[in-house]
Design a protein around this motif. Structure first.
Motif: not given
Ligand SMILES: Nc1ncnc2c1ncn2[C@@H]1O[C@H](COP(=O)(O)OP(=O)(O)OP(=O)(O)O)[C@@H](O)[C@H]1O
Ligand SMILES: [Mg+2]
Lengths: 250, 257
Positions: B84-91, B94-105
């Protein structure tokens, strides 16, 4: 009865039997030396006495060890208290990479001593016991790793003494030290035996002859012979012991 | 070659940026979308975002590292965590941004805010924190643990009083690397923390970081000189972070080797 009574102790690392039916009795405030060739189970035996071997995966222990009359392999034994009472000095000096003060008082902190006066007093007394107080009392916040090998080993002994053990187990405590330092540690052991029971593992037969009152000879996990040091070194009853101490073997 | 490129970039930015820098530039808020004034609010935004992200991620990262090294042996759970940690590191960020936008925002309704931004950043820096902490903890000699047990300590005491202090320089290095990453991050932050120029008042305010400010100034062509000024500060900050890391590593080496 001795302070440590071991009867019919066998120890297994998985399938490998490292100790075979060892029985012996260790007397209070004496130095007992354990000698024998490499790999014969001296360290293993020493570590069964404070159950440090419990940390090894797949190890298993049979038989009985009584310390002060208490069976330490019984269920419900307070391991932390046992290890406080039966301290271990390792082969290589291994102070924590912390200050001298933190090293000596480590044991006190884990046993919940918080009173500053008590801590100060134990600190001083432990360092005095190992003859380090005079040298180090003004540099207690120095990193312990900056000390010489001999000082480090003394410090490790002080770290033990701070938690007021009764028994000191020493696993080749001088093997990383030079001759001069070894002599000084041996002197220290003679001092310490007035208060503590010492069990020392050593490769060095002269050392066993010099410092110990009793000697046990291990061979391939068996305790071949055990008795007063003078007797073992002058009139061994077992051929194998004789071969070893006269240097025909090992 | 890489060194040459590095020096060229630093030199270029500093040459364009340094003349803009002044005490006033650092301490006044941007005016007219950043055309005039300084970058005070973006400095505060950057610090707030970074500190919050580290405060969220560090306990998680260090906790996971302790769990992985001290409390389990290799099994499927540890493999899943590592994978899981390795996958996170590879993302990509901008994808994190989108994910954060959808989930948190939107989903959790935190809006564009320091909270959303730092939660997103926390996810991004988590893998680094886990890996560096794990390495640092593994580098602590086994015999320290043995000594600690032989003095009658519990496992928890051994971990907190011996293992963690000995591993601390390595762990701090990981934290500082994460700080560097957070300061420089742009893409994911625009989506989650927004780009308000006002001085943030709480973790629920939207805020613009220096990186975002630079990006917007440059892309919209609002003020190239102010953009370079911001970039110069950014570079100096990241340089400082790296120097501190280096100094700590150096001391660590001297102490343990
Ligand atoms: N953790 C372990 N797992 C499996 N086998 C072990 C382990 N530790 C020791 N042994 C084996 O048990 C036997 C006794 O080892 P031990 O360390 O007690 O010997 P020793 O007499 O202390 O030797 P030395 O003088 O070299 O220190 C050896 O054959 C060793 O290979
Ligand atoms: Mg040994």
């Amino acid at each position: 009865m001795g302070i440590i009574e071991v009867s019919d102790l066998s120890f297994f690392y998985g399938k490998f039997q490292a100790l075979k039916n060892v029985t012996l009795s260790i007397e209070k405030q004496k130095i007992t030396a354990l000698i024998g060739p490499s790999g014969c189970g001296k360290t293993t035996f020493l570590r069964t006495l404070n159950r440090m071997n419990d940390l090894v995966e797949g190890a298993c222990c049979q038989g009985q060890v009584l310390i002060d009359g208490l069976d330490i392999y019984q269920k419900g034994v307070d391991l932390l208290e046992l290890r406080r009472k039966v301290g271990l000095v390792f082969q290589r000096p291994n102070p924590f990479p912390l200050s001298i003060f933190d090293n000596v008082t480590y044991g006190l902190r884990v046993h919940g001593v918080q009173d500053r006066d008590v801590i100060q007093e134990r600190l001083r007394w432990s360092l005095e016991s190992v003859r380090l107080w005079k040298e180090l009392k003004d540099s207690l916040d120095r990193n312990a790793l900056s000390l010489t090998g001999e000082q480090q080993q003394r410090l490790c002994i002080a770290r033990l003494i701070a938690v007021e053990p009764e028994i000191l187990l020493m696993d080749e405590p001088c093997s990383a030290l030079d001759l001069f330092a070894t002599e000084k540690i041996e002197d220290l052991m003679r001092e310490l035996k007035k208060q503590y029971t010492i069990v020392i593992v050593t490769h060095n037969m002269q050392q066993a002859a010099r410092v110990s009152d009793f000697t046990g000879y291990f061979l391939l996990g068996e305790l071949v012979e055990f008795g007063e040091t003078t007797q073992i070194f002058t009139a061994p009853t077992d051929r194998r012991t004789e071969d070893y101490i006269t240097g025909r073997f090992g | 070659m890489t060194i040459a490129v590095l020096f060229f970039i630093i030199f270029f930015i500093l040459k364009k940026g340094l003349p803009v820098l002044s005490f006033k530039f650092l301490t006044t808020n941007p005016g007219e979308m950043g055309k005039t004034g300084g970058i005070f609010s973006t400095i505060i935004g950057t610090i707030a975002l970074t500190v919050t992200a580290v405060l969220i991620a560090a306990p998680l990262g260090i906790g996971s590292a302790i769990y992985l090294t001290e409390y389990t042996r290799e099994n499927w759970v540890t493999r899943v965590i590592r994978f899981g940690a390795e996958c996170l590191a590879g993302i990509p960020s901008i994808i994190f941004g989108l994910f954060g936008f959808i989930l948190f925002v939107t989903k959790l309704k935190f809006g564009w805010s320091i909270l959303s931004g730092s939660l997103t950043l926390a996810f991004m820096i988590l893998p680094t924190l886990i890996r560096t902490s794990e390495e640092a903890i593994r580098a602590v000699p086994y015999v320290y643990r043995e000594v600690s047990y032989s003095l009658g300590s519990t496992k928890w005491q051994t971990v907190t009083k011996v293992v963690l202090p000995s591993a601390m320089p390595g762990i701090v290095t990981g934290i500082i690397l994460s700080v560097g990453r957070s300061i420089g991050e742009t893409a994911s932050v625009i989506f989650t923390a927004g780009s308000a120029l006002r001085l943030p008042t709480s973790i629920f305010s939207s805020s613009r970081t220096m990186s975002v400010h630079f990006y917007i100034l440059a892309r919209e062509g609002i003020s190239m000189s102010n953009a370079y000024g911001t970039a110069a500060i950014l570079i100096l900050a990241i340089l400082a972070v790296n120097l501190v890391t280096y100094a700590i590593m150096h001391r660590f080496m001297r102490k343990y080797c």
